[in-house]
Motif scaffolding. Structure first.
Motif, mmCIF file in Angstrom:
data_model
loop_
_atom_site.group_PDB
_atom_site.id
_atom_site.type_symbol
_atom_site.label_atom_id
_atom_site.label_comp_id
_atom_site.label_asym_id
_atom_site.label_seq_id
_atom_site.Cartn_x
_atom_site.Cartn_y
_atom_site.Cartn_z
ATOM 1 N N GLU A 218 -2.796 26.410 -11.028
ATOM 2 C CA GLU A 218 -4.029 25.660 -11.270
ATOM 3 C C GLU A 218 -5.248 26.466 -10.839
ATOM 4 O O GLU A 218 -6.278 26.491 -11.527
ATOM 5 N N ARG A 219 -5.101 27.157 -9.681
ATOM 6 C CA ARG A 219 -6.207 27.984 -9.204
ATOM 7 C C ARG A 219 -6.514 29.109 -10.192
ATOM 8 O O ARG A 219 -7.669 29.440 -10.462
ATOM 9 N N GLY A 220 -5.443 29.704 -10.757
ATOM 10 C CA GLY A 220 -5.643 30.761 -11.743
ATOM 11 C C GLY A 220 -6.301 30.242 -13.010
ATOM 12 O O GLY A 220 -7.182 30.912 -13.580
ATOM 13 N N VAL A 221 -5.883 29.039 -13.436
ATOM 14 C CA VAL A 221 -6.488 28.446 -14.640
ATOM 15 C C VAL A 221 -7.973 28.174 -14.414
ATOM 16 O O VAL A 221 -8.822 28.463 -15.281
ATOM 17 N N ARG A 329 -4.405 13.838 -3.052
ATOM 18 C CA ARG A 329 -4.223 15.274 -2.844
ATOM 19 C C ARG A 329 -5.306 16.011 -3.620
ATOM 20 O O ARG A 329 -5.898 15.485 -4.565
ATOM 21 N N ARG A 330 -5.542 17.271 -3.230
ATOM 22 C CA ARG A 330 -6.602 18.028 -3.890
ATOM 23 C C ARG A 330 -6.297 18.238 -5.375
ATOM 24 O O ARG A 330 -7.204 18.159 -6.213
ATOM 25 N N ASP A 331 -5.010 18.480 -5.726
ATOM 26 C CA ASP A 331 -4.716 18.694 -7.137
ATOM 27 C C ASP A 331 -4.962 17.429 -7.963
ATOM 28 O O ASP A 331 -5.364 17.502 -9.124
ATOM 29 N N GLU A 332 -4.749 16.243 -7.354
ATOM 30 C CA GLU A 332 -5.021 14.998 -8.059
ATOM 31 C C GLU A 332 -6.521 14.794 -8.238
ATOM 32 O O GLU A 332 -6.969 14.320 -9.298
ATOM 33 N N GLU A 333 -7.310 15.151 -7.221
ATOM 34 C CA GLU A 333 -8.766 15.057 -7.362
ATOM 35 C C GLU A 333 -9.271 15.980 -8.462
ATOM 36 O O GLU A 333 -10.138 15.613 -9.259
ATOM 37 N N VAL A 334 -8.708 17.197 -8.507
ATOM 38 C CA VAL A 334 -9.117 18.159 -9.543
ATOM 39 C C VAL A 334 -8.793 17.610 -10.928
ATOM 40 O O VAL A 334 -9.598 17.718 -11.863
ATOM 41 N N VAL A 335 -7.620 16.992 -11.069
ATOM 42 C CA VAL A 335 -7.235 16.435 -12.362
ATOM 43 C C VAL A 335 -8.209 15.344 -12.797
ATOM 44 O O VAL A 335 -8.643 15.300 -13.956
ATOM 45 N N GLY A 391 -8.341 19.564 -26.676
ATOM 46 C CA GLY A 391 -8.902 19.144 -25.395
ATOM 47 C C GLY A 391 -8.124 18.017 -24.750
ATOM 48 O O GLY A 391 -7.677 18.118 -23.611
ATOM 49 N N LEU A 392 -7.924 16.915 -25.507
ATOM 50 C CA LEU A 392 -7.197 15.776 -24.952
ATOM 51 C C LEU A 392 -5.723 16.103 -24.734
ATOM 52 O O LEU A 392 -5.117 15.631 -23.763
ATOM 53 N N ASP A 393 -5.139 16.909 -25.621
ATOM 54 C CA ASP A 393 -3.734 17.287 -25.431
ATOM 55 C C ASP A 393 -3.566 18.091 -24.143
ATOM 56 O O ASP A 393 -2.627 17.859 -23.370
ATOM 57 N N GLY A 394 -4.469 19.039 -23.903
ATOM 58 C CA GLY A 394 -4.405 19.806 -22.660
ATOM 59 C C GLY A 394 -4.628 18.932 -21.443
ATOM 60 O O GLY A 394 -3.993 19.123 -20.399
ATOM 61 N N LEU A 395 -5.534 17.939 -21.578
ATOM 62 C CA LEU A 395 -5.792 17.027 -20.464
ATOM 63 C C LEU A 395 -4.552 16.200 -20.159
ATOM 64 O O LEU A 395 -4.212 15.991 -18.988
ATOM 65 N N ARG A 396 -3.877 15.723 -21.195
ATOM 66 C CA ARG A 396 -2.658 14.939 -20.969
ATOM 67 C C ARG A 396 -1.594 15.764 -20.237
ATOM 68 O O ARG A 396 -0.912 15.267 -19.336
ATOM 69 N N ALA A 400 -0.217 14.826 -16.579
ATOM 70 C CA ALA A 400 1.222 14.578 -16.428
ATOM 71 C C ALA A 400 1.822 15.435 -15.324
ATOM 72 O O ALA A 400 2.808 15.032 -14.701
ATOM 73 N N SER A 401 1.246 16.596 -15.056
ATOM 74 C CA SER A 401 1.792 17.475 -14.017
ATOM 75 C C SER A 401 1.699 16.872 -12.626
ATOM 76 O O SER A 401 2.407 17.300 -11.717
#
Length: 425
Positions: A218-221, A329-335, A391-396, A400-401
């Motif tokens: 996620e950090r790399g993305v 968690r931080r990853d959930e906030e980022v999402v 966009g929405l497909d990538g967001l889903r 989901a992760s």
């Protein structure tokens, strides 16, 4: 009616098992062996049991006068073998507490009967004592069943003893065998417990490693998105801005009567402005809104403020449904933050809206708690079933992760609401 009767029987079985067997989590979770290793262990136990039973049958058939009653001994062995086939083997495999209780009960009763009919067959205790520990796999309960088995096997010989010395010898031998069984059982129980703990630690390490890998990815993305945002801003956006300015300058310098050329320049300016807007939308979607040192609500407020300044739209942030705060968690906030950015980017590109509302909600308790970010506009809307876009497909995929979900509610002429939902604590 049938369902109620089934539940009643299930509750009765659970209470019966709880009275004689430990809870499955008494000494830690996790499998002490791999599935293949555990199946090999079970196969070995069954082979040893079969060999001991064959030897016991041969011994019972050859009993001499004074050693026991062959018919009664064979009957007890048959009952014990049937109990092992129907209940014991499954109980040793694990997860069948009722089978375990039945088999241990038959085991204790059978050795009590052998004490009266054929004590010479007590070499089968070599098999019975370990089976107790493999069936219960718990320290306190293993000790209780081991003592019960030893006492039941000693009753017959003590009753039949011809003298006090003979009875004392029986009790002494029974006590010694019981002590050795307890020592072996406690050692086996401890090994199983330590192995289970190691299995838990390995599983936790694997989960932690997977989480670290996901966080690093996620950090790399995010770093790549930021780099692309800078590249788009410094190249494409600046180039389109220059084209707009050059088209305006050229149109101002045209002489009277050059209407055709002026029209062509107007088209060039319009195309450049459209592409400049798209480039700015890409930059807005890729550019990060910092979470470090701030809460999710504060980051969303900054995102809304920036979006309002760039588009001139009225943007409102609503936290009235934030029941009990946000603990993520931080990853959930980022999402959630990226979900809001993606939704606002679509508003900018397609909605033709006059106002946008960002709502944050946290509902439920415990494992059922969820935190959601809703982005709603009053734009032209669309049919979600016929919409396509990366966009929405990538967001889903991203949502989901972390175990979340994305909902899109819209219809032509009625605006759009995008909801990004993640588990909350």
């Amino acid at each position: 009616m049938t369902s109620r009767r089934t539940r009643r029987r299930s509750a009765l079985r659970d209470r019966l098992a709880a009275a004689f067997l430990p809870e499955p989590v008494e000494e830690g979770g996790g499998e002490p062996l791999t599935e293949r290793g555990w199946q090999a262990t079970l196969a070995g136990l069954h082979v040893v049991a079969a060999a001991v039973w064959v030897l016991a049958v041969v011994t019972a058939v050859g009993l001499q006068d004074g050693e026991g009653r062959p018919a009664a001994a064979l009957t007890v062995l048959g009952i014990l073998a049937a109990a092992y086939a129907l209940f014991g083997a499954r109980a040793i495999g694990g997860g069948r507490p009722v089978h375990a209780v039945v088999y241990l009960g038959v085991l204790v009763a059978s050795f009590a009967a052998l004490g009266f009919t054929a004590p010479v067959l007590f070499f089968m205790l070599f098999l019975a004592y370990p089976q107790v520990w493999f069936v219960v796999q718990g320290t306190a309960t293993g000790i209780a069943w081991t003592v019960l088995l030893a006492v039941s096997s000693a009753v017959g010989p003590v009753v039949r003893a011809g003298s006090g010395d003979e009875a004392r010898d029986v009790l002494l031998s029974t006590g010694v065998s019981m002590v050795f069984s307890l020592a072996l059982g406690l050692w086996v129980s401890r090994v199983l417990y330590q192995s289970a703990r190691r299995a838990d630690l390995i599983e936790q390490l694997g989960r932690t490693r997977a989480e670290l890998t996901a966080a690093e990815r996620e950090r790399g993305v995010l770093a790549e998105r930021e780099r692309l945002a800078r590249e788009v801003h410094d190249t494409l956006a600046q180039g389109y801005t220059s084209i707009v300015v050059l088209a305006q300058t050229a149109a101002a310098q045209l002489p009277e009567g050059a209407d055709a050329a002026r029209e062509r320049l107007a088209v060039i300016e319009e195309v450049a402005r459209d592409n400049l807007q798209e480039a700015r939308a890409v930059v807005a979607a890729f550019a990060p809104v910092a979470l470090e040192g701030s809460t999710l609500v504060e980051a969303l407020a900054r995102l809304a403020d920036r979006f309002g300044r760039e588009t001139g739209l009225a943007v409102r942030v609503d936290t009235s449904a934030l029941d009990g705060g946000v603990a993520l968690r931080r990853d959930e906030e980022v999402v959630l933050l990226r979900g809001a950015q993606e939704a606002l980017t679509n508003v900018r590109r397609h909605a033709d809206a006059s106002s946008v509302a960002i709502r944050i909600s946290a509902v439920g308790e415990g494992d059922a708690r969820q935190v959601s970010v809703h982005v709603e506009d009053d734009g032209v809307g669309f049919d979600p079933a016929r919409a396509e876009g990366a966009g929405l497909d990538g967001l889903r995929d991203r949502v989901a992760s972390v175990g979340g979900a994305v909902d899109v509610a819209s219809k032509p002429g009625a605006g759009t609401r995008v909801t990004v939902r993640v588990p909350g604590s």
